[in-house]
Design a protein around this motif. Sequence first.
Motif, PDB file in Angstrom:
ATOM      1  N   LEU A   1      13.966  -9.808  -1.411  1.00 32.62           N
ATOM      2  CA  LEU A   1      14.596  -8.580  -1.893  1.00 32.62           C
ATOM      3  C   LEU A   1      13.722  -7.350  -1.635  1.00 32.62           C
ATOM      4  N   LEU A   2      12.416  -7.532  -1.744  1.00 34.41           N
ATOM      5  CA  LEU A   2      11.489  -6.408  -1.582  1.00 34.41           C
ATOM      6  C   LEU A   2      11.150  -6.123  -0.118  1.00 34.41           C
ATOM      7  N   TYR A   3      11.312  -7.117   0.727  1.00 34.96           N
ATOM      8  CA  TYR A   3      10.882  -6.994   2.120  1.00 34.96           C
ATOM      9  C   TYR A   3      11.424  -5.745   2.827  1.00 34.96           C
ATOM     10  N   PRO A   4      12.704  -5.401   2.668  1.00 32.24           N
ATOM     11  CA  PRO A   4      13.224  -4.222   3.373  1.00 32.24           C
ATOM     12  C   PRO A   4      12.567  -2.909   2.949  1.00 32.24           C
ATOM     13  N   TYR A   5      11.879  -2.922   1.797  1.00 36.15           N
ATOM     14  CA  TYR A   5      11.250  -1.700   1.291  1.00 36.15           C
ATOM     15  C   TYR A   5       9.766  -1.621   1.643  1.00 36.15           C
ATOM     16  N   LEU A   6       9.258  -2.618   2.350  1.00 33.57           N
ATOM     17  CA  LEU A   6       7.842  -2.630   2.707  1.00 33.57           C
ATOM     18  C   LEU A   6       7.606  -1.862   3.997  1.00 33.57           C
ATOM     19  N   ASP A   7       6.436  -1.244   4.079  1.00 30.45           N
ATOM     20  CA  ASP A   7       6.052  -0.536   5.291  1.00 30.45           C
ATOM     21  C   ASP A   7       5.575  -1.565   6.319  1.00 30.45           C
ATOM     22  N   PRO A   8       6.238  -1.654   7.465  1.00 34.85           N
ATOM     23  CA  PRO A   8       5.883  -2.700   8.445  1.00 34.85           C
ATOM     24  C   PRO A   8       4.492  -2.550   9.045  1.00 34.85           C
ATOM     25  N   LYS A   9       3.874  -1.389   8.876  1.00 36.87           N
ATOM     26  CA  LYS A   9       2.552  -1.168   9.467  1.00 36.87           C
ATOM     27  C   LYS A   9       1.413  -1.435   8.497  1.00 36.87           C
ATOM     28  N   MET A  10       1.656  -1.222   7.209  1.00 35.97           N
ATOM     29  CA  MET A  10       0.515  -1.305   6.284  1.00 35.97           C
ATOM     30  C   MET A  10       0.683  -2.325   5.159  1.00 35.97           C
ATOM     31  N   ASP A  11       1.895  -2.692   4.799  1.00 31.70           N
ATOM     32  CA  ASP A  11       2.087  -3.588   3.671  1.00 31.70           C
ATOM     33  C   ASP A  11       1.941  -5.052   4.075  1.00 31.70           C
ATOM     34  N   ILE A  12       1.734  -5.913   3.077  1.00 33.02           N
ATOM     35  CA  ILE A  12       1.449  -7.324   3.311  1.00 33.02           C
ATOM     36  C   ILE A  12       2.411  -8.186   2.499  1.00 33.02           C
TER      37      ILE A  12
ATOM     38  N   TYR B   1       0.836  -1.196   0.000  1.00 35.98           N
ATOM     39  CA  TYR B   1       0.000   0.000   0.000  1.00 35.98           C
ATOM     40  C   TYR B   1       0.873   1.250   0.000  1.00 35.98           C
ATOM     41  N   SER B   2       2.059   1.142   0.543  1.00 32.52           N
ATOM     42  CA  SER B   2       2.947   2.309   0.625  1.00 32.52           C
ATOM     43  C   SER B   2       3.502   2.683  -0.742  1.00 32.52           C
ATOM     44  N   LYS B   3       3.761   1.679  -1.585  1.00 35.28           N
ATOM     45  CA  LYS B   3       4.332   1.958  -2.902  1.00 35.28           C
ATOM     46  C   LYS B   3       3.358   1.679  -4.047  1.00 35.28           C
ATOM     47  N   LYS B   4       2.223   1.097  -3.698  1.00 33.61           N
ATOM     48  CA  LYS B   4       1.150   0.889  -4.668  1.00 33.61           C
ATOM     49  C   LYS B   4       1.507  -0.133  -5.751  1.00 33.61           C
ATOM     50  N   PHE B   5       1.933  -1.303  -5.298  1.00 38.98           N
ATOM     51  CA  PHE B   5       2.117  -2.402  -6.233  1.00 38.98           C
ATOM     52  C   PHE B   5       1.660  -3.705  -5.600  1.00 38.98           C
ATOM     53  N   VAL B   6       1.346  -4.679  -6.467  1.00 39.22           N
ATOM     54  CA  VAL B   6       0.943  -6.017  -6.042  1.00 39.22           C
ATOM     55  C   VAL B   6       1.763  -7.035  -6.818  1.00 39.22           C
ATOM     56  N   PHE B   7       2.398  -7.927  -6.092  1.00 39.21           N
ATOM     57  CA  PHE B   7       3.156  -9.012  -6.709  1.00 39.21           C
ATOM     58  C   PHE B   7       2.352 -10.301  -6.607  1.00 39.21           C
ATOM     59  N   VAL B   8       1.947 -10.833  -7.750  1.00 39.09           N
ATOM     60  CA  VAL B   8       1.238 -12.106  -7.822  1.00 39.09           C
ATOM     61  C   VAL B   8       2.301 -13.199  -7.947  1.00 39.09           C
TER      62      VAL B   8
ATOM     63  N   GLU C   1      10.696   2.605 -10.982  1.00 36.40           N
ATOM     64  CA  GLU C   1       9.306   3.003 -10.747  1.00 36.40           C
ATOM     65  C   GLU C   1       8.989   3.249  -9.274  1.00 36.40           C
ATOM     66  N   PHE C   2       9.683   2.543  -8.378  1.00 33.43           N
ATOM     67  CA  PHE C   2       9.308   2.620  -6.961  1.00 33.43           C
ATOM     68  C   PHE C   2      10.451   3.086  -6.061  1.00 33.43           C
ATOM     69  N   ASN C   3      11.467   3.659  -6.688  1.00 32.25           N
ATOM     70  CA  ASN C   3      12.577   4.264  -5.950  1.00 32.25           C
ATOM     71  C   ASN C   3      13.242   3.261  -5.001  1.00 32.25           C
ATOM     72  N   LEU C   4      13.535   2.087  -5.552  1.00 35.17           N
ATOM     73  CA  LEU C   4      14.234   1.051  -4.793  1.00 35.17           C
ATOM     74  C   LEU C   4      15.718   1.073  -5.159  1.00 35.17           C
ATOM     75  N   ASN C   5      16.480   0.278  -4.460  1.00 36.60           N
ATOM     76  CA  ASN C   5      17.921   0.245  -4.711  1.00 36.60           C
ATOM     77  C   ASN C   5      18.442  -1.190  -4.614  1.00 36.60           C
ATOM     78  N   ILE C   6      17.783  -2.097  -5.357  1.00 36.61           N
ATOM     79  CA  ILE C   6      18.189  -3.502  -5.361  1.00 36.61           C
ATOM     80  C   ILE C   6      19.244  -3.693  -6.448  1.00 36.61           C
ATOM     81  N   SER C   7      20.389  -4.203  -6.084  1.00 29.60           N
ATOM     82  CA  SER C   7      21.471  -4.375  -7.049  1.00 29.60           C
ATOM     83  C   SER C   7      21.378  -5.749  -7.719  1.00 29.60           C
ATOM     84  N   LYS C   8      22.022  -5.879  -8.868  1.00 33.44           N
ATOM     85  CA  LYS C   8      22.071  -7.171  -9.552  1.00 33.44           C
ATOM     86  C   LYS C   8      22.838  -8.192  -8.718  1.00 33.44           C
TER      87      LYS C   8
END
Length: 201
Positions: free
Chosen positions: A25-36, A5-12, A147-154
């Motif tokens: 990889l995405l977990y550190p960028y999730l909001d601990p209060k609102m994201d799932i 909800y914080s970044k407005k994306f859904v991963f199926v 798109e979501f201002n992340l910083n995941i490296s290869k």
Amino acid sequence: MIISYSKKFVFVKTRKTAGSTLEKLLYPYLDPKMDICTGSERDGTSALNIEKNTNGHISLKQIKNKFTDIDKFFFFTIERNPWDKVVSSYYFHKKIKPHFFGNLNFEDYILGCPLLPKDWALYQDHTKVQVFKYEYLSDLITHLNVEFNLNISKEELQNTRLKSEFRKIKDYKLLHTNKTINFIQNLFAEEINFLKYKFEG
């Protein structure tokens, strides 16, 4: 599955497509209060704001029915060459369910297993879901970074790959027979036609 909800994306999340790796990889960028995040106890990826051991492979339809205010989010998933995907599935099942699959050869597994990772139904409304190819995961990471201002490296992607040690033979073509090639061609016809996959042999 991830709903941010914080970044407005859904991963199926589909099977045998580095879904747990992406969750990690995405977990550190999730909001601990609102994201799932469903996570995976087997893979050491934490669940977030959802009951542990919830099935992470939830279809687009189920997600939209269960969670609110996400219609305008960016929906995405990952798919993989089916002939390669089932080889990954074969070694995975031999590892985690040796009492069922330990002594089963590849052809018998393909022709008789009810657990093949056929995931078309999870994301088949591809007008709502952008499908990225497993073979080009770095393109997905680049897209998410931009798109979501992340910083995941290869390097992070390469070093985080989960369950890769299960697989004994890397080249999927070495395991397939004419029977399995044709069986997968028919079973995964929608994915093959949509993403233009071929058995490269």
